[in-house]
Design an enzyme around this catalytic site. Structure first.
Site, PDB file in Angstrom:
ATOM      1  N   HIS A  66      -6.255   6.766   3.432  1.00 25.07           N
ATOM      2  CA  HIS A  66      -6.605   7.624   2.295  1.00 25.07           C
ATOM      3  C   HIS A  66      -7.648   6.961   1.401  1.00 25.07           C
ATOM      4  O   HIS A  66      -7.768   5.729   1.359  1.00 25.07           O
ATOM      5  CB  HIS A  66      -5.373   8.052   1.505  1.00 25.07           C
ATOM      6  CG  HIS A  66      -4.561   6.942   0.892  1.00 25.07           C
ATOM      7  ND1 HIS A  66      -4.851   6.420  -0.345  1.00 25.07           N
ATOM      8  CD2 HIS A  66      -3.477   6.277   1.334  1.00 25.07           C
ATOM      9  CE1 HIS A  66      -3.954   5.470  -0.635  1.00 25.07           C
ATOM     10  NE2 HIS A  66      -3.116   5.359   0.369  1.00 25.07           N
ATOM     11  N   ASP A  68      -8.092   7.369  -2.000  1.00 23.18           N
ATOM     12  CA  ASP A  68      -7.789   7.134  -3.421  1.00 23.18           C
ATOM     13  C   ASP A  68      -6.914   5.906  -3.634  1.00 23.18           C
ATOM     14  O   ASP A  68      -6.334   5.361  -2.694  1.00 23.18           O
ATOM     15  CB  ASP A  68      -7.094   8.363  -4.029  1.00 23.18           C
ATOM     16  CG  ASP A  68      -5.758   8.675  -3.360  1.00 23.18           C
ATOM     17  OD1 ASP A  68      -5.705   8.684  -2.116  1.00 23.18           O
ATOM     18  OD2 ASP A  68      -4.765   8.878  -4.085  1.00 23.18           O
ATOM     19  N   ASP A  96      -4.486  -1.109  -0.809  1.00 18.72           N
ATOM     20  CA  ASP A  96      -3.867   0.184  -0.495  1.00 18.72           C
ATOM     21  C   ASP A  96      -4.795   1.261  -1.036  1.00 18.72           C
ATOM     22  O   ASP A  96      -4.800   1.492  -2.237  1.00 18.72           O
ATOM     23  CB  ASP A  96      -2.484   0.264  -1.129  1.00 18.72           C
ATOM     24  CG  ASP A  96      -1.900   1.670  -1.143  1.00 18.72           C
ATOM     25  OD1 ASP A  96      -2.338   2.489  -0.334  1.00 18.72           O
ATOM     26  OD2 ASP A  96      -1.023   1.940  -1.985  1.00 18.72           O
ATOM     27  N   GLU A 129      -3.813  10.898  -2.027  1.00 16.91           N
ATOM     28  CA  GLU A 129      -2.534  10.616  -1.350  1.00 16.91           C
ATOM     29  C   GLU A 129      -1.487  10.186  -2.351  1.00 16.91           C
ATOM     30  O   GLU A 129      -0.313  10.565  -2.272  1.00 16.91           O
ATOM     31  CB  GLU A 129      -2.751   9.525  -0.283  1.00 16.91           C
ATOM     32  CG  GLU A 129      -1.539   9.280   0.614  1.00 16.91           C
ATOM     33  CD  GLU A 129      -0.628   8.159   0.156  1.00 16.91           C
ATOM     34  OE1 GLU A 129       0.420   7.964   0.774  1.00 16.91           O
ATOM     35  OE2 GLU A 129      -0.942   7.470  -0.844  1.00 16.91           O
ATOM     36  N   HIS A 335       0.483  -1.212  -5.365  1.00 15.07           N
ATOM     37  CA  HIS A 335       0.645  -0.594  -6.694  1.00 15.07           C
ATOM     38  C   HIS A 335       0.976  -1.604  -7.782  1.00 15.07           C
ATOM     39  O   HIS A 335       1.608  -1.268  -8.779  1.00 15.07           O
ATOM     40  CB  HIS A 335       1.717   0.522  -6.687  1.00 15.07           C
ATOM     41  CG  HIS A 335       1.436   1.625  -5.690  1.00 15.07           C
ATOM     42  ND1 HIS A 335       2.201   2.741  -5.584  1.00 15.07           N
ATOM     43  CD2 HIS A 335       0.453   1.756  -4.783  1.00 15.07           C
ATOM     44  CE1 HIS A 335       1.706   3.527  -4.624  1.00 15.07           C
ATOM     45  NE2 HIS A 335       0.640   2.924  -4.125  1.00 15.07           N
TER      46      HIS A 335
HETATM   47 ZN   LIG Z   1      -1.453   4.035   0.410  1.00 16.40          ZN
END
Ligand SMILES: [Zn+2]
Length: 360
Positions: A66, A68, A96, A129, A335
């Site tokens: 993804h 974003d 990520d 995502e 994150h």
């Molecule tokens: Zn991800």
């Protein structure tokens, strides 16, 4: 052959393109032009997800990641620190899912350089995502022919293969009581916060069993110290890898809300429970697992078959009939501002991707 220097350069360049969810245009332009220069035919669906094709042998296999990132994800300054990439600590790294994007680009470049033929490929780079798999939900599946695929979006090394993931239901509740002066006429008030607390104390929360969890992550309400709080808002979720257990938790949640509502007939409680994605369980004998396994065995790596408590685009792809399996992308601590990408593992990801593209 996948090249570490070129791969790290690509990854650092992609990380420096801001792409928080909903603001993926610059990333889209960059990856689309890179895919075209490798020789893929790039198109977009109506949500502007990227769908790119490379002709080759056999049935196409989908390679996905993804575009974003989460926040704080603007002005990221990636640093090489020993064998890892990290941010300066004020932002996420964005490994990520930029490591996933870089792995796919490097795998394609390396396979095309070898000039040894390749299998047919469909690259799918989704938008938005994070926070709801929005791009995948809007993906125009009539533009994708693949029945198997690899989603480069997992934590850990590339031989970590995620064969099952939970469903998630999102729970929100708006509670309306009645405001009153806390000192002069408290008996006229109905405290929405007290109702919320009553609900919270009765809900099944935390780890319910090995494959089921529930959480209320946010409680907001009240205005001032001396006013009985009229409004409260609850925001939470529950997940299970079993759809039966998910339905059971939903029944219990609804039961608790009804029970508490009956204790406060003058209050108003608006409960909303919405499914955001469906659980999946992929058989270890699935063709996509075999494709990944062959690529890994050529590298002397054993697959590690596992499950996750999180969702990814794979949940949506699998629901739509594409056996797209998430694998690790060498990234840790998704994150967070201490997210890292282990360079040796990102390189292994690119090598694995190269082997998949070459059909070896
Ligand atoms: Zn991800």
């Amino acid at each position: 052959m996948a090249d570490q220097e070129r791969l790290v350069k690509t990854l650092m360049e992609l990380i420096q393109i801001d792409s928080p969810s909903g603001e993926e245009d610059a990333m889209d332009a960059e990856v689309s032009s890179r895919l075209e220069s490798i020789g893929l035919k790039v198109s977009h669906d109506s949500f502007n997800n990227v769908i790119a094709r490379l002709s080759g042998e056999g049935a196409p296999i989908m390679l996905s990641a993804h575009l974003d990132t989460v926040e704080p994800g603007r002005g990221i300054e990636p640093l090489v620190d020993g064998g890892v990439l990290r941010s300066d600590g004020s932002t996420i790294l964005g490994g990520d899912c930029k490591a996933g994007v870089a792995i796919i680009l490097e795998g394609l470049i390396a396979a095309m350089e070898s000039n040894n033929g390749n299998r047919a490929i469909e690259v799918v780079f989704t938008r938005h995502e994070e926070g709801g798999l929005v791009g995948a939900h809007h993906l125009d599946f009539s533009m994708v022919a693949a029945k198997e695929g690899v989603v480069f979006d997992g934590e850990g090394p590339p031989n970590r293969i995620i064969l099952s993931a939970p469903s998630q239901n999102v729970v929100t509740a708006q509670i309306t009581g009645r405001a009153a002066h806390a000192g002069l006429e408290p008996e006229k008030g109905i405290s929405a916060l007290l109702i919320a607390a009553d609900i919270l104390s009765r809900l099944p929360l935390g780890r319910i069993d090995e494959e089921t969890t529930a959480n209320i992550g946010r409680l907001e309400g009240g205005l001032k110290r001396n006013i009985i709080p009229e409004q409260a808002f609850l925001d939470g979720e529950f997940r299970s890898r079993s759809n039966e257990k998910l339905a059971d938790v939903e029944r219990k949640f609804r039961g608790v809300f009804e029970e508490v509502a009956s204790r406060y007939p003058e209050a108003k409680i608006d409960l909303d429970i919405v499914n955001t994605y469906q659980a999946y369980n992929i058989d270890a004998k699935n063709e996509a697992v075999a494709v990944i396994g062959r690529a890994l065995s050529g590298m002397g790596l054993e697959p590690i078959l596992g499950s996750t408590g999180g969702g990814s685009d794979a949940n949506v792809f699998i629901e739509k009939g594409i056996a797209a399996i998430p694998v690790g992308i060498g990234v840790r601590n998704f994150h967070t501002t201490w997210e890292t990408a282990v360079i040796a593992e990102v390189l292994q990801g690119a090598q694995m991707c190269e082997a998949i593209v070459r059909g070896s």
